[in-house]
Design a protein around this motif. Sequence first.
Motif, PDB file in Angstrom:
ATOM      1  N   UNK A   1       0.820  -1.212   0.000  1.00  0.00           N
ATOM      2  CA  UNK A   1       0.000   0.000   0.000  1.00  0.00           C
ATOM      3  C   UNK A   1       0.853   1.261   0.000  1.00  0.00           C
ATOM      4  N   UNK A   2       1.922   1.257   0.783  1.00  0.00           N
ATOM      5  CA  UNK A   2       2.816   2.418   0.805  1.00  0.00           C
ATOM      6  C   UNK A   2       3.506   2.607  -0.543  1.00  0.00           C
ATOM      7  N   UNK A   3       3.928   1.511  -1.133  1.00  0.00           N
ATOM      8  CA  UNK A   3       4.580   1.585  -2.435  1.00  0.00           C
ATOM      9  C   UNK A   3       3.610   2.132  -3.487  1.00  0.00           C
ATOM     10  N   UNK A   4       2.361   1.709  -3.429  1.00  0.00           N
ATOM     11  CA  UNK A   4       1.359   2.206  -4.364  1.00  0.00           C
ATOM     12  C   UNK A   4       1.104   3.694  -4.164  1.00  0.00           C
ATOM     13  N   UNK A   5       0.975   4.119  -2.905  1.00  0.00           N
ATOM     14  CA  UNK A   5       0.701   5.536  -2.652  1.00  0.00           C
ATOM     15  C   UNK A   5       1.859   6.419  -3.085  1.00  0.00           C
ATOM     16  N   UNK A   6       3.076   5.946  -2.868  1.00  0.00           N
ATOM     17  CA  UNK A   6       4.242   6.714  -3.287  1.00  0.00           C
ATOM     18  C   UNK A   6       4.323   6.816  -4.808  1.00  0.00           C
ATOM     19  N   UNK A   7       4.018   5.719  -5.491  1.00  0.00           N
ATOM     20  CA  UNK A   7       4.106   5.697  -6.949  1.00  0.00           C
ATOM     21  C   UNK A   7       2.928   6.401  -7.615  1.00  0.00           C
ATOM     22  N   UNK A   8       1.805   6.493  -6.886  1.00  0.00           N
ATOM     23  CA  UNK A   8       0.577   7.083  -7.439  1.00  0.00           C
ATOM     24  C   UNK A   8       0.095   8.201  -6.511  1.00  0.00           C
ATOM     25  N   UNK A   9       0.834   9.307  -6.443  1.00  0.00           N
ATOM     26  CA  UNK A   9       0.510  10.355  -5.461  1.00  0.00           C
ATOM     27  C   UNK A   9      -0.836  11.029  -5.679  1.00  0.00           C
ATOM     28  N   UNK A  10      -1.403  10.936  -6.860  1.00  0.00           N
ATOM     29  CA  UNK A  10      -2.698  11.567  -7.130  1.00  0.00           C
ATOM     30  C   UNK A  10      -3.861  10.586  -7.014  1.00  0.00           C
ATOM     31  N   UNK A  11      -3.564   9.421  -6.459  1.00  0.00           N
ATOM     32  CA  UNK A  11      -4.576   8.392  -6.200  1.00  0.00           C
ATOM     33  C   UNK A  11      -4.729   8.239  -4.693  1.00  0.00           C
TER      34      UNK A  11
END
Length: 198
Positions: free
Chosen positions: A98-108
Motif C-alpha cells: 500500500x505504501x509503495x502504491x501511494x508513493x508511486x501514485x501520489x494523485x490516487x
Amino acid sequence: MAKIAVLGNGRVGGNLATALTRAGHEVTVADRTPGAAADAARAARIVINATPGAGSLDRLVALREELRDKILVDVSNATFDGPDGLPADLIYPASSLAEQLQEALPETHVVKTLNTMLFSVMTAPAALPQAPTAFLSGEDPKAKQTVRELLLDLGWREEWITDLGGIRTARATEAAILFVPHLIRSSGLAPFAISIAR
C-alpha cells in the motif's frame, strides 16, 4: 451506488464483485490484461486491487492516468511464496504494498483494507463465531469514509471496523499475512480473520 472496478477475477476479486453487485453497486471485473484493466479503471470511481500482490505495483503504476483522483482499495498482500505455495516472506519488509502504491501514485487515494482474513470472510464477516476486525489505512479521510461505507455494504458492522491511521500503518496489517501459512498447516483452510478483543 458507486461505479466500482475490480482488478483481478480470481477468488478474491470474484467474491467481492458478486457481493458489491448484490449490494447495488455498478461493478466491472477486469482480468490482468492491460487493456481491460485500463478501460475498467477509467470508467470507475473506486478501483479495487485484487490482483496477486507480487505483481500489483507494476500493473497499477501502468494505470497511473486512469487512477488519477480515484480511490484505490488495496486488498492484496505482496509476498514471496514458499515451496508449498503459501506466503513465506514479505516483498516489502520495511514498507508495504500500500505504501509503495501511494508513493508511486501520489494523485490516487490508496486505502488498505480486508487483507487480514480469508477471502470468504471479506463478504461474510458475520459467519465467524466471533467478531472479526477490518482495518483501514490511508491518508485521505474522505476516501477512508467511502471505503468504510463499502465495508458496511459487505456486512461489516461499524464496531468491527478500525481506522489505524495513515498509509504507513498498512505495513502492520500486511505483516499479518505471515500468520497464514502456520494457521493453514495447523487447522486447514478454514475461514479466519484477525480480531482485536477489547
